[in-house]
Write an enzyme that holds these catalytic residues in place. Structure first.
Site, PDB file in Angstrom:
ATOM      1  N   ASP A 471       0.875  -1.296   0.050  1.00 59.64           N
ATOM      2  CA  ASP A 471      -0.065   0.085   0.000  1.00 59.64           C
ATOM      3  C   ASP A 471       1.001   1.272  -0.002  1.00 59.64           C
ATOM      4  O   ASP A 471       1.836   1.300   0.721  1.00 59.64           O
ATOM      5  CB  ASP A 471      -1.065  -0.215   1.389  1.00 59.64           C
ATOM      6  CG  ASP A 471      -1.639   1.113   1.074  1.00 59.64           C
ATOM      7  OD1 ASP A 471      -3.006   0.670   0.409  1.00 59.64           O
ATOM      8  OD2 ASP A 471      -2.072   2.121   1.880  1.00 59.64           O
ATOM      9  N   ILE A 472       0.565   2.390  -0.766  1.00 57.43           N
ATOM     10  CA  ILE A 472       1.263   3.468  -0.670  1.00 57.43           C
ATOM     11  C   ILE A 472       0.906   4.425   0.345  1.00 57.43           C
ATOM     12  O   ILE A 472      -0.328   4.580   0.500  1.00 57.43           O
ATOM     13  CB  ILE A 472       0.983   4.305  -2.225  1.00 57.43           C
ATOM     14  CG1 ILE A 472       1.367   3.249  -3.429  1.00 57.43           C
ATOM     15  CG2 ILE A 472       1.758   5.637  -2.280  1.00 57.43           C
ATOM     16  CD1 ILE A 472       1.232   3.919  -4.660  1.00 57.43           C
ATOM     17  N   GLU A 515      -4.735   2.172  -4.344  1.00 55.58           N
ATOM     18  CA  GLU A 515      -3.136   2.513  -4.299  1.00 55.58           C
ATOM     19  C   GLU A 515      -2.788   1.075  -3.622  1.00 55.58           C
ATOM     20  O   GLU A 515      -1.551   1.142  -3.296  1.00 55.58           O
ATOM     21  CB  GLU A 515      -2.795   3.654  -3.362  1.00 55.58           C
ATOM     22  CG  GLU A 515      -3.445   3.453  -1.779  1.00 55.58           C
ATOM     23  CD  GLU A 515      -4.870   3.821  -1.857  1.00 55.58           C
ATOM     24  OE1 GLU A 515      -4.899   4.043  -0.482  1.00 55.58           O
ATOM     25  OE2 GLU A 515      -5.584   4.042  -2.575  1.00 55.58           O
TER      26      GLU A 515
END
Length: 597
Positions: A471-472, A515
């Site tokens: 996950d960003i 994301e």
């Protein structure tokens, strides 16, 4: 007609020639139209099935978030990380969870004495989150509070409302089977006009006594919004209904799932204002893939029963207008049929010219025409006939044959072009179904297929299979600050950097959603996957995203899990473990790797 009853030669030639070609045109046109309609319907049924399968997979993935959140919170309570003696201290944790859980409405913890606290995202609030509690400003009195920067409870933002969680469906369902995940009935939220579906888990201590009830709610409006993003054409419809036939969500506001006159009542398929949904309720066989005729309009229907686990089953339906798939085909077929009829008229007129005084040359020409010997007709076989009319007729038939051959060639070329166009469209559709349109890496569907294949192979060969969920960090804030185009560019660069770290053909990096990314590593142990995850973290952190020629540094959080699949295990087990590790990485400060111990 003469006195002997004999017909003129001209009529004897015109009548049978015209009738034969008319019958041929009707047969060819009918067969072409039938085949075209069948092809259009088959393509439409394929699209309906693909959309239905896609919706089923995405709804399952959406609802799988609920048990994952419950298990994580239950583990925190058992370990003491979440302090149920001072429930106000759980506010930062619950607030962080609701911020990270995009489609969730409430994530809550209730205690046996009635105290209650949650992280909330009220429906129709444009994603705004807050905290709610029923013990700060009065016993069993619920209010919403604005969070402080650290996630703790700030000032009150709503009026006080009497609220006892022990009277709510989600807590009652959990207490019936402590320690087991339980779905609650679909219900209206207190003080809100919206419906929601809940899942809960009663947490017990070592003596089996219930010490808390964890709950997760998701508003039905969130599911409807989720369904509405699936492309269904101009007039396509998708819906979800429970086992009783009551609607849960629909893809269009034109087909409501609640009674507009009585918002507290969910509509039933059998009594819905839409005649199409009333017709659907008559078909209880699942799966059901057929054509429905409703008020003169035909729909391609694909209805299936989806199992969400823990005893909950929903009905999913996708209904696509047949006209969208057969309309253009019918138009093209009619044009081709019209062209053939025009040719027939010309042939009939030419047949009238064959009524000359000399029967034999005319019969020979007629035989050539009936046998479709275009080459012989084109050679103008009777151009040297001593009879002027026969020479003229022979030349006319040769000219007509040339035109007919050109028309046939043109028609065949059109068929070839249309076939190539259809094949190109099918190839494009196949590519789009497995490739993420933004990042050009594998999409969720391709990930599911590859992950399931590698799981079966790992189970058969008893080799380790590793999975990363990535996950960003703080991507929503980045997106809000720099805009969606910048966010899209960041997603593309992160995808390229992740893909650059993989060097085996069996390894796969896919966009998992939003994301989030996922990496499948077949025949890879946890010890081998861990350095690769650290390498990915460093690569992202050290390589800035270039937005308008300016560098912006991003980081990622990685959850890594690995296992050798057992005979009674499913891919879901590995997914859940990797998801838990991802949550742990985020909770421990982000920009790090968390893996199985």
């Amino acid at each position: 007609m003469s006195r002997t009853g004999a017909l003129p030669l001209r009529l004897l030639i015109i009548i049978p020639t015209t009738l034969l070609f008319l019958i041929a045109a009707m047969l060819i046109g009918g067969i072409s139209l039938h085949n075209s309609l069948d092809t259009g319907r088959a393509f439409g049924q394929q699209i309906a099935q693909e959309r239905s399968e896609r919706l089923e997979n995405q709804i399952k993935l959406l609802t799988q978030r609920l048990p994952a959140i419950l298990e994580l919170n239950a583990q925190g309570i058992r370990s003491g990380r979440l302090d149920i003696q001072q429930p106000v201290n759980m506010a930062p944790w619950l607030y962080t969870q609701i911020q990270q859980s995009e489609h969730m409405t409430f994530i809550s913890v209730a205690l046996p004495d009635g105290r209650y606290i949650n992280g909330a995202r009220a429906p129709a609030s444009n994603g705004q989150t807050n905290i709610a509690s029923n013990f700060l400003d009065g016993e069993l009195t619920l209010a919403s509070y604005a969070p402080n920067p650290n996630g703790s409870i700030g000032h009150r933002t709503s009026a006080l409302t009497a609220y006892d969680p022990r009277q709510r469906p989600y807590m009652q369902a959990a207490l019936r089977e402590p320690g087991q995940l339980a779905w609650g009935s679909i219900h209206r939220y207190v003080g809100l006009p919206d419906f929601g579906i809940s899942m809960s888990l009663a947490v017990t201590d070592a003596q089996g006594k219930v010490i808390a009830v964890c709950g997760v709610d998701m508003a039905l409006a969130e599911i409807s919004e989720f369904i509405a993003h699936i492309p269904l054409g101009n007039a396509g419809i998708a819906y979800l209904a429970d086992a009783e036939g009551k609607l849960i969500a629909t893809s269009s506001t034109a087909i409501p799932f609640v009674d507009p006159d009585t918002p507290s009542v969910r509509l039933n398929l059998a009594s819905h204002p839409s005649a199409l949904l009333r017709e659907v309720s008559q078909h209880n066989i699942q799966p059901f893939s057929h054509i429905l005729d409703v008020q003169g309009q035909r729909y391609l229907a694909n209805i299936r029963r989806i199992d969400l686990g823990h005893g909950l089953h929903w009905q999913l339906g996708v209904l696509l207008p047949e006209q969208e798939f057969v309309g253009k085909t019918m138009k093209t077929t009619r044009q081709a049929l019209g062209l053939m009829l025009m040719i027939l008229v010309l042939l009939a007129l030419c047949g009238a010219l064959l009524g000359g005084l000399i029967a034999r040359p005319i019969e020979n020409i007629s035989q050539l025409a009936n046998s479709r010997a275009l080459n012989a007709l084109q050679q103008d076989s009777f151009k040297n006939s001593p009879i002027r009319e026969v020479r003229s007729l022979s030349a006319s038939m040769a000219h007509l044959s040339d035109k007919l051959a050109e028309s046939i060639d043109e028609l065949e070329n059109r068929v070839i072009r249309r076939t190539r166009e259809l094949q190109a469209a099918n190839d494009k559709l196949q590519q789009l179904s497995t490739q993420d349109s933004l990042t050009d890496i594998a999409n969720r569907r391709a990930f599911d297929q590859h992950f399931n294949q590698q799981w079966l192979m790992a189970k058969r060969e008893q080799q380790p299979l590793s999975l990363m969920l990535i996950d960003i960090d703080h991507f929503k804030a980045f997106n809000d600050k720099y805009g969606h185009p910048a966010g899209d560019q960041a997603l593309i660069q992160v995808a390229e950097q992740l893909a650059a770290q993989l060097h085996r053909s069996t390894d796969l990096v896919a966009r998992y959603g939003g994301e989030e990314f996922a990496v499948v590593l077949p025949n890879t142990s946890l010890e081998a996957a861990a350095p690769l995850a650290e390498q990915m973290c460093k690569a992202i952190a050290s390589q800035p995203a270039m937005i308008d020629d300016k560098p912006y540094f991003l980081t990622i959080s990685v959850g890594v899990s690995s296992m050798i699949p057992g005979h009674r295990q499913s891919p879901k087990a590995l997914l859940q473990r990797a998801d838990q590790r991802l949550y742990q990485a985020k909770s421990n400060g982000r920009n790090r790797v968390s893996m199985d111990e």
